[in-house]
Design a protein around this motif. Sequence first.
Motif, PDB file in Angstrom:
ATOM      1  N   ASP A  10       0.828  -1.206   0.000  1.00 53.51           N
ATOM      2  CA  ASP A  10       0.000   0.000   0.000  1.00 53.51           C
ATOM      3  C   ASP A  10       0.862   1.256   0.000  1.00 53.51           C
ATOM      4  O   ASP A  10       0.568   2.229  -0.697  1.00 53.51           O
ATOM      5  CB  ASP A  10      -0.927   0.011   1.211  1.00 53.51           C
ATOM      6  N   LEU A  11       1.933   1.234   0.776  1.00 54.00           N
ATOM      7  CA  LEU A  11       2.843   2.380   0.830  1.00 54.00           C
ATOM      8  C   LEU A  11       3.488   2.619  -0.532  1.00 54.00           C
ATOM      9  O   LEU A  11       3.605   3.758  -0.982  1.00 54.00           O
ATOM     10  CB  LEU A  11       3.917   2.155   1.904  1.00 54.00           C
ATOM     11  N   SER A  12       3.851   1.552  -1.189  1.00 53.97           N
ATOM     12  CA  SER A  12       4.463   1.665  -2.518  1.00 53.97           C
ATOM     13  C   SER A  12       3.477   2.269  -3.513  1.00 53.97           C
ATOM     14  O   SER A  12       3.837   3.163  -4.297  1.00 53.97           O
ATOM     15  CB  SER A  12       4.918   0.284  -2.992  1.00 53.97           C
ATOM     16  N   ARG A  13       2.233   1.787  -3.500  1.00 58.81           N
ATOM     17  CA  ARG A  13       1.214   2.337  -4.396  1.00 58.81           C
ATOM     18  C   ARG A  13       0.950   3.813  -4.080  1.00 58.81           C
ATOM     19  O   ARG A  13       0.797   4.633  -4.976  1.00 58.81           O
ATOM     20  CB  ARG A  13      -0.070   1.529  -4.285  1.00 58.81           C
ATOM     21  N   LEU A  14       0.918   4.136  -2.818  1.00 64.52           N
ATOM     22  CA  LEU A  14       0.693   5.519  -2.400  1.00 64.52           C
ATOM     23  C   LEU A  14       1.817   6.426  -2.889  1.00 64.52           C
ATOM     24  O   LEU A  14       1.567   7.522  -3.413  1.00 64.52           O
ATOM     25  CB  LEU A  14       0.578   5.598  -0.877  1.00 64.52           C
ATOM     26  N   MET A  15       3.042   5.981  -2.769  1.00 69.03           N
ATOM     27  CA  MET A  15       4.192   6.782  -3.208  1.00 69.03           C
ATOM     28  C   MET A  15       4.188   6.951  -4.732  1.00 69.03           C
ATOM     29  O   MET A  15       4.492   8.030  -5.251  1.00 69.03           O
ATOM     30  CB  MET A  15       5.503   6.142  -2.746  1.00 69.03           C
ATOM     31  N   THR A  16       3.823   5.887  -5.448  1.00 69.76           N
ATOM     32  CA  THR A  16       3.744   5.972  -6.909  1.00 69.76           C
ATOM     33  C   THR A  16       2.664   6.966  -7.320  1.00 69.76           C
ATOM     34  O   THR A  16       2.873   7.796  -8.215  1.00 69.76           O
ATOM     35  CB  THR A  16       3.452   4.589  -7.501  1.00 69.76           C
ATOM     36  N   SER A  17       1.529   6.910  -6.663  1.00 69.18           N
ATOM     37  CA  SER A  17       0.441   7.856  -6.960  1.00 69.18           C
ATOM     38  C   SER A  17       0.860   9.284  -6.624  1.00 69.18           C
ATOM     39  O   SER A  17       0.572  10.211  -7.385  1.00 69.18           O
ATOM     40  CB  SER A  17      -0.811   7.494  -6.167  1.00 69.18           C
ATOM     41  N   ALA A  18       1.522   9.448  -5.506  1.00 67.59           N
ATOM     42  CA  ALA A  18       1.966  10.783  -5.107  1.00 67.59           C
ATOM     43  C   ALA A  18       2.957  11.349  -6.123  1.00 67.59           C
ATOM     44  O   ALA A  18       2.913  12.544  -6.447  1.00 67.59           O
ATOM     45  CB  ALA A  18       2.599  10.735  -3.719  1.00 67.59           C
ATOM     46  N   ALA A  19       3.843  10.498  -6.636  1.00 67.33           N
ATOM     47  CA  ALA A  19       4.804  10.957  -7.645  1.00 67.33           C
ATOM     48  C   ALA A  19       4.078  11.393  -8.913  1.00 67.33           C
ATOM     49  O   ALA A  19       4.430  12.398  -9.539  1.00 67.33           O
ATOM     50  CB  ALA A  19       5.811   9.864  -7.947  1.00 67.33           C
ATOM     51  N   GLY A  20       3.042  10.644  -9.298  1.00 68.41           N
ATOM     52  CA  GLY A  20       2.257  11.017 -10.477  1.00 68.41           C
ATOM     53  C   GLY A  20       1.536  12.336 -10.281  1.00 68.41           C
ATOM     54  O   GLY A  20       1.502  13.176 -11.184  1.00 68.41           O
ATOM     55  N   VAL A  21       0.964  12.518  -9.113  1.00 64.77           N
ATOM     56  CA  VAL A  21       0.266  13.770  -8.810  1.00 64.77           C
ATOM     57  C   VAL A  21       1.256  14.927  -8.809  1.00 64.77           C
ATOM     58  O   VAL A  21       0.975  16.011  -9.338  1.00 64.77           O
ATOM     59  CB  VAL A  21      -0.479  13.669  -7.462  1.00 64.77           C
ATOM     60  N   ALA A  25       1.128  18.183 -11.151  1.00 65.58           N
ATOM     61  CA  ALA A  25       1.105  19.535 -10.584  1.00 65.58           C
ATOM     62  C   ALA A  25       2.246  20.372 -11.142  1.00 65.58           C
ATOM     63  O   ALA A  25       2.070  21.564 -11.429  1.00 65.58           O
ATOM     64  CB  ALA A  25       1.197  19.467  -9.066  1.00 65.58           C
ATOM     65  N   ARG A  26       3.393  19.757 -11.309  1.00 65.25           N
ATOM     66  CA  ARG A  26       4.554  20.475 -11.874  1.00 65.25           C
ATOM     67  C   ARG A  26       4.252  20.937 -13.298  1.00 65.25           C
ATOM     68  O   ARG A  26       4.515  22.087 -13.661  1.00 65.25           O
ATOM     69  CB  ARG A  26       5.776  19.563 -11.860  1.00 65.25           C
ATOM     70  N   THR A  27       3.696  20.026 -14.104  1.00 62.40           N
ATOM     71  CA  THR A  27       3.365  20.376 -15.487  1.00 62.40           C
ATOM     72  C   THR A  27       2.336  21.492 -15.532  1.00 62.40           C
ATOM     73  O   THR A  27       2.460  22.440 -16.310  1.00 62.40           O
ATOM     74  CB  THR A  27       2.827  19.124 -16.214  1.00 62.40           C
ATOM     75  N   GLU A  28       1.327  21.414 -14.675  1.00 57.98           N
ATOM     76  CA  GLU A  28       0.296  22.447 -14.632  1.00 57.98           C
ATOM     77  C   GLU A  28       0.878  23.785 -14.183  1.00 57.98           C
ATOM     78  O   GLU A  28       0.543  24.839 -14.735  1.00 57.98           O
ATOM     79  CB  GLU A  28      -0.823  22.016 -13.693  1.00 57.98           C
ATOM     80  N   ALA A  29       1.774  23.764 -13.211  1.00 57.89           N
ATOM     81  CA  ALA A  29       2.404  24.998 -12.733  1.00 57.89           C
ATOM     82  C   ALA A  29       3.272  25.620 -13.823  1.00 57.89           C
ATOM     83  O   ALA A  29       3.259  26.838 -14.018  1.00 57.89           O
ATOM     84  CB  ALA A  29       3.236  24.716 -11.487  1.00 57.89           C
ATOM     85  N   GLU A  30       4.004  24.791 -14.546  1.00 53.66           N
ATOM     86  CA  GLU A  30       4.840  25.312 -15.633  1.00 53.66           C
ATOM     87  C   GLU A  30       3.980  25.957 -16.712  1.00 53.66           C
ATOM     88  O   GLU A  30       4.317  27.028 -17.223  1.00 53.66           O
ATOM     89  CB  GLU A  30       5.683  24.191 -16.237  1.00 53.66           C
ATOM     90  N   THR A  31       2.872  25.306 -17.056  1.00 61.71           N
ATOM     91  CA  THR A  31       1.975  25.850 -18.078  1.00 61.71           C
ATOM     92  C   THR A  31       1.376  27.177 -17.618  1.00 61.71           C
ATOM     93  O   THR A  31       1.320  28.137 -18.394  1.00 61.71           O
ATOM     94  CB  THR A  31       0.855  24.831 -18.388  1.00 61.71           C
ATOM     95  N   ALA A  32       0.942  27.233 -16.377  1.00 64.29           N
ATOM     96  CA  ALA A  32       0.365  28.477 -15.841  1.00 64.29           C
ATOM     97  C   ALA A  32       1.415  29.581 -15.812  1.00 64.29           C
ATOM     98  O   ALA A  32       1.129  30.730 -16.171  1.00 64.29           O
ATOM     99  CB  ALA A  32      -0.195  28.237 -14.446  1.00 64.29           C
ATOM    100  N   PHE A  33       2.622  29.269 -15.400  1.00 66.53           N
ATOM    101  CA  PHE A  33       3.677  30.272 -15.336  1.00 66.53           C
ATOM    102  C   PHE A  33       4.031  30.770 -16.731  1.00 66.53           C
ATOM    103  O   PHE A  33       4.200  31.973 -16.947  1.00 66.53           O
ATOM    104  CB  PHE A  33       4.920  29.688 -14.651  1.00 66.53           C
TER     105      PHE A  33
END
Length: 83
Positions: A10-21, A25-33
Motif C-alpha cells: 500500500d505504501l508503494s502504491r501511495l508513493m507511486t500515486s503521489a509521484a504522479g500527482v 502539478a509540476r506540469t500544470e504549474a509550468e503551463t500556468a507560469f
Amino acid sequence: MQTRSPFFDDLSRLMTSAAGVAQGARTEAETAFRGFIERWMAENNFVTREEFEAVREMAVKAREENETLKARLDALEARSAAE
C-alpha cells in the motif's frame, strides 16, 4: 521465506500515486507560469524571438538595398560631374 507485507504494498502504491500527482502539478504549474509570462510580455510590448528575427532580417535587407542604391547614386553623380 519472505512474504510481502500489505502495508509496504500500500505504501508503494501511495508513493507511486503521489509521484504522479506531483508530476501533474509540476506540469500544470509550468503551463500556468508560461501563460503568465506570455501575457505579461504582451502587455508590456515585448516582442517574441520570431518577431525580432523577422524585423532583423528586414533591416538587414533594407541596409543592403540602401548600400546598393548609394553606390548607384555615387556612380551617377560621378558620371554627371564628368560631363
